[in-house]
Write an enzyme that holds these catalytic residues in place. Structure first.
Site, PDB file in Angstrom:
ATOM      1  N   HIS A   1      -7.230  -4.586  10.066  1.00  0.00           N
ATOM      2  CA  HIS A   1      -6.917  -4.364   8.652  1.00  0.00           C
ATOM      3  C   HIS A   1      -5.609  -5.037   8.263  1.00  0.00           C
ATOM      4  O   HIS A   1      -4.686  -5.149   9.066  1.00  0.00           O
ATOM      5  CB  HIS A   1      -6.907  -2.867   8.289  1.00  0.00           C
ATOM      6  CG  HIS A   1      -5.760  -2.056   8.785  1.00  0.00           C
ATOM      7  ND1 HIS A   1      -5.935  -0.905   9.530  1.00  0.00           N
ATOM      8  CD2 HIS A   1      -4.421  -2.175   8.625  1.00  0.00           C
ATOM      9  CE1 HIS A   1      -4.754  -0.372   9.801  1.00  0.00           C
ATOM     10  NE2 HIS A   1      -3.816  -1.128   9.268  1.00  0.00           N
TER      11      HIS A   1
ATOM     12  N   ASN B   1      -7.543  -2.764  14.305  1.00  0.00           N
ATOM     13  CA  ASN B   1      -8.935  -2.985  13.885  1.00  0.00           C
ATOM     14  C   ASN B   1      -9.057  -4.140  12.880  1.00  0.00           C
ATOM     15  O   ASN B   1     -10.091  -4.322  12.260  1.00  0.00           O
ATOM     16  CB  ASN B   1      -9.536  -1.702  13.287  1.00  0.00           C
ATOM     17  CG  ASN B   1      -8.878  -1.284  11.983  1.00  0.00           C
ATOM     18  OD1 ASN B   1      -7.948  -1.940  11.511  1.00  0.00           O
ATOM     19  ND2 ASN B   1      -9.346  -0.207  11.392  1.00  0.00           N
TER      20      ASN B   1
ATOM     21  N   GLU C   1      -9.540  -1.691   5.285  1.00  0.00           N
ATOM     22  CA  GLU C   1     -10.218  -1.385   6.534  1.00  0.00           C
ATOM     23  C   GLU C   1     -11.479  -2.243   6.685  1.00  0.00           C
ATOM     24  O   GLU C   1     -11.958  -2.821   5.693  1.00  0.00           O
ATOM     25  CB  GLU C   1     -10.602   0.105   6.537  1.00  0.00           C
ATOM     26  CG  GLU C   1      -9.410   1.056   6.449  1.00  0.00           C
ATOM     27  CD  GLU C   1      -8.623   1.178   7.750  1.00  0.00           C
ATOM     28  OE1 GLU C   1      -8.643   0.237   8.572  1.00  0.00           O
ATOM     29  OE2 GLU C   1      -7.984   2.224   7.946  1.00  0.00           O
TER      30      GLU C   1
ATOM     31  N   ASP D   1       0.822  -1.213   0.000  1.00  0.00           N
ATOM     32  CA  ASP D   1       0.000   0.000   0.000  1.00  0.00           C
ATOM     33  C   ASP D   1       0.855   1.262   0.000  1.00  0.00           C
ATOM     34  O   ASP D   1       2.086   1.198   0.120  1.00  0.00           O
ATOM     35  CB  ASP D   1      -0.953  -0.023   1.216  1.00  0.00           C
ATOM     36  CG  ASP D   1      -0.259  -0.441   2.522  1.00  0.00           C
ATOM     37  OD1 ASP D   1       0.986  -0.429   2.577  1.00  0.00           O
ATOM     38  OD2 ASP D   1      -0.960  -0.777   3.481  1.00  0.00           O
TER      39      ASP D   1
HETATM   40  C1  GLP Z   1      -0.332   0.162   8.764  1.00  0.00           C
HETATM   41  C2  GLP Z   1      -0.076  -0.591   7.433  1.00  0.00           C
HETATM   42  C3  GLP Z   1      -0.312  -2.059   7.580  1.00  0.00           C
HETATM   43  C4  GLP Z   1       0.236  -2.503   8.919  1.00  0.00           C
HETATM   44  C5  GLP Z   1      -0.613  -1.922  10.026  1.00  0.00           C
HETATM   45  C6  GLP Z   1      -0.077  -2.160  11.434  1.00  0.00           C
HETATM   46  O1  GLP Z   1      -1.142   1.245   8.699  1.00  0.00           O
HETATM   47  N1  GLP Z   1      -0.748  -0.119   6.292  1.00  0.00           N
HETATM   48  O2  GLP Z   1       0.296  -2.770   6.493  1.00  0.00           O
HETATM   49  O3  GLP Z   1       0.200  -3.894   9.029  1.00  0.00           O
HETATM   50  O4  GLP Z   1      -0.944  -0.581   9.790  1.00  0.00           O
HETATM   51  O5  GLP Z   1       0.965  -1.310  11.747  1.00  0.00           O
HETATM   52  P1  GLP Z   1       2.018  -1.647  12.877  1.00  0.00           P
HETATM   53  O6  GLP Z   1       2.752  -2.849  12.411  1.00  0.00           O
HETATM   54  O7  GLP Z   1       2.898  -0.435  12.963  1.00  0.00           O
HETATM   55  O8  GLP Z   1       1.241  -1.890  14.117  1.00  0.00           O
END
Ligand code: GLP
Length: 260
Positions: free
Chosen positions: A137, A135, A142, A66
């Protein structure tokens, strides 16, 4: 779904890196799906250590999950910059084989279509590394994302913008939109490897592993994947009802497959 519970973040990263190294040993030109966020950092660290010990990742292709819409690629929190800093340089990937969706494209829908075409032209993703949001995702899919969605423009959930505000100077600076591979795109990867650490992910992990397959918890789509592995530390595993069974399966698999 294979669930592996390890002691802490370092062990989770080491295990994920071992799986990736195994794939690259068998297929030096493997196509890797790479993730941003804090979850995969230990995996990249562990892979970088393996690179120092001789692992060659220079023929690997990589596709990011992404990107935010509307921030310059040289902004330190753009996913172009994060992938370059956390993965491309430490792992010695060839930048010409690394792809990140372009959130600055004049025609975002065309960019999403083109991204899917680039993945297909590379032969599809061999292994998709994933983190998970609190959440549920994956990528930036989302809650309420279609389970068969493809790469597209999404609006970030307010909770995700709040979670990611820590990376920006102020919450207002977090972009509202993003491009993300869809859940259907992620399902097409030949293997999926999700890493999660810490208490803040415990609910999401319990929902996606043991709850129903539902757009409410997008990561639950991995229950439909043929080769999905979830690597969690004790804190992220703390709300799993069947954790004893997952430990038991790992122990017993070692008897028939000692290398696992
Ligand atoms: C981000 C990314 C995801 C990631 C998630 C968790 O916003 N787009 O690919 O897995 O949120 O982030 P973190 O690993 O910092 O908790």
């Amino acid at each position: 779904m294979e669930v592996v519970i390890v002691d802490g973040p370092a062990e989770a990263g080491a295990l994920a890196a071992a799986r990736i190294a195994e794939l690259v040993a068998a297929k030096p030109s493997a196509v890797l799906g790479v993730a941003t966020g804090s979850s995969p950092l230990e995996t990249y660290r562990s892979l970088a250590a393996r690179r120092d010990a001789g692992l060659d990742l220079s023929r690997v292709s990589a596709f990011a999950l992404d990107e935010y819409v509307g921030i310059r690629h040289d902004h330190p929190e753009s996913y172009h910059a994060v992938i370059e800093r956390e993965a491309v340089r430490p792992l010695g990937l060839d930048p010409s084989r690394v792809h990140v969706p372009d959130g600055l494209a004049a025609d975002l829908d065309a960019e999403c279509e083109d991204y899917e075409a680039r993945i297909a032209a590379a032969g599809g993703v061999d292994l998709q590394l994933l983190g998970i949001g609190a959440n549920g995702h994956i990528g930036f899919n989302e809650p309420s994302s279609s389970l068969s969605s493809r790469t597209r423009v999404k609006t970030l959930a307010p909770a995700t913008r709040e979670d990611n505000a820590r990376f920006f100077d102020s919450a207002d600076e977090v972009p509202v939109h993003c491009l993300t591979q869809g859940l259907g795109t992620i399902l097409d990867a030949r293997r999926a490897l999700l890493v999660a650490q810490g208490e803040s992910k415990a609910r999401a992990i319990a929902e996606i592993v043991e709850g129903p397959v539902s757009a409410r918890w997008p990561g639950s789509v991995l229950q439909l994947h043929r080769r999905a592995t979830i690597v969690v530390d004790e804190a992220a595993a703390s709300q799993l009802e069947l954790s004893d069974y997952y430990r038991h399966t790992v122990e017993h698999r070692r008897i028939v497959q000692p290398g696992v």
